[in-house]
Scaffold this active site. Structure first.
Site, short mmCIF file in Angstrom:
data_model
loop_
_atom_site.label_atom_id
_atom_site.label_comp_id
_atom_site.label_asym_id
_atom_site.label_seq_id
_atom_site.Cartn_x
_atom_site.Cartn_y
_atom_site.Cartn_z
N SER A 134 -5.17 -11.27 8.01
CA SER A 134 -3.87 -11.92 7.92
C SER A 134 -3.92 -13.35 8.45
CB SER A 134 -2.84 -11.14 8.74
OG SER A 134 -2.89 -9.78 8.42
N1 SAH Z 1 -4.87 -6.15 10.45
C1 SAH Z 1 -5.98 -6.63 9.65
C2 SAH Z 1 -5.57 -7.00 8.24
C3 SAH Z 1 -5.27 -5.79 7.47
S1 SAH Z 1 -5.37 -5.89 5.71
C4 SAH Z 1 -6.69 -7.76 10.33
O1 SAH Z 1 -6.31 -8.16 11.44
O2 SAH Z 1 -7.67 -8.23 9.77
C5 SAH Z 1 -4.67 -4.30 5.42
C6 SAH Z 1 -5.59 -3.13 5.68
O3 SAH Z 1 -4.82 -1.95 5.50
C7 SAH Z 1 -6.75 -3.04 4.73
O4 SAH Z 1 -7.96 -3.09 5.43
C8 SAH Z 1 -6.56 -1.68 4.03
O5 SAH Z 1 -7.77 -0.98 3.80
C9 SAH Z 1 -5.69 -0.95 5.04
N2 SAH Z 1 -4.93 0.18 4.50
C10 SAH Z 1 -4.21 0.26 3.35
N3 SAH Z 1 -3.66 1.49 3.22
C11 SAH Z 1 -4.04 2.21 4.32
C12 SAH Z 1 -3.81 3.55 4.77
N4 SAH Z 1 -3.09 4.44 4.07
N5 SAH Z 1 -4.36 3.93 5.96
C13 SAH Z 1 -5.11 3.08 6.68
N6 SAH Z 1 -5.36 1.80 6.31
C14 SAH Z 1 -4.85 1.37 5.15
#
Ligand code: SAH
Length: 217
Positions: free
Chosen positions: A64
């Site tokens: 993000s």
């Molecule tokens: N917080 C992260 C950015 C997250 S991007 C950072 O600091 O870099 C969003 C993430 O959510 C992705 O890695 C994706 O794989 C995850 N995601 C999506 N659906 C999900 C689910 N049902 N359970 C766990 N993770 C999930």
């Protein structure tokens, strides 16, 4: 890993961008100053780690935008004794920031590769109060519930019921809601004795929350 620490000027510009986009809480700024974003951005984009923009990471996901991490962390109002759940480990950057503010951080992702890479960084940075797990976070983490704070960094149409159930009374959850490919809204949910209270914070854009584990898991 991009291990070169940023120059004093880069560091100042980074903090200036955060402040000018509404991150004003001293504890949050302190936490973001103490964790370099560089190690969380790999490959082609590592030179842009200190710009206030989202960047691609492995598994087609994104780290993000730092000011969004700051605004979400600020809205979460984390206390030093809190147990926090993050859904969406991604690069691990948000979890690392939270680890500076909370007692214990559980972070989960559906992609095993992301969890493994994030664990390596947490270890290298000696962030010992983070546990990273490969699970479908739409069901939360029942074994460790309830949580004082929950942050979701992928967008669902509505706040997932299991996550609301795993939030303590008095707890706060911050998450983007809305259709995955349109503009979503960042909301804050406060769970009070008399029920759930919702606040709309700002428009955001996140990758979608998907059901089930990734193919690599
Ligand atoms: N917080 C992260 C950015 C997250 S991007 C950072 O600091 O870099 C969003 C993430 O959510 C992705 O890695 C994706 O794989 C995850 N995601 C999506 N659906 C999900 C689910 N049902 N359970 C766990 N993770 C999930």
């Amino acid at each position: 890993m991009n291990d070169a620490p940023p120059s004093a000027e880069t560091r100042m510009q980074f903090l200036f961008a955060l402040r000018s986009r509404g991150v004003t809480d001293a504890r949050v700024l302190g936490a973001m100053e103490s964790i370099d974003r560089g190690p969380f951005v790999r490959g082609l984009f590592s030179e842009r780690a200190y710009e206030d923009m989202p960047l691609p990471i492995a598994c087609g996901q994104t780290i993000s935008q730092p000011s969004v991490v700051g605004v979400m962390t600020q809205a979460l109002q984390v206390n030093p004794r809190d147990k926090v759940l993050e859904v969406g480990t991604g690069s691990g950057y948000q979890a690392a920031i939270l680890s500076r503010l909370a007692r214990r951080v559980y972070t989960v992702d559906r992609h095993k590769r992301l969890v493994q890479e994030a664990r390596q960084i947490f270890e290298a940075l000696d962030l010992v109060n983070i546990t990273a797990l490969t699970v479908d976070g739409s069901f939360g983490l029942p074994d460790q519930a309830p949580f004082d704070r929950i942050i979701v960094t992928c967008a669902a149409e509505d706040p997932p019921g299991p996550l609301l159930a795993q939030l303590k009374i008095g707890g706060i959850m911050v998450l983007p809601v809305g259709q995955s490919d349109t503009v979503q809204t960042l909301i804050r949910v406060h769970k009070a004795e008399d029920g759930l209270h919702y606040d709309e914070l700002r428009p955001v854009r996140f990758v979608p929350l998907l059901e089930g584990l990734g193919k690599d898991a």
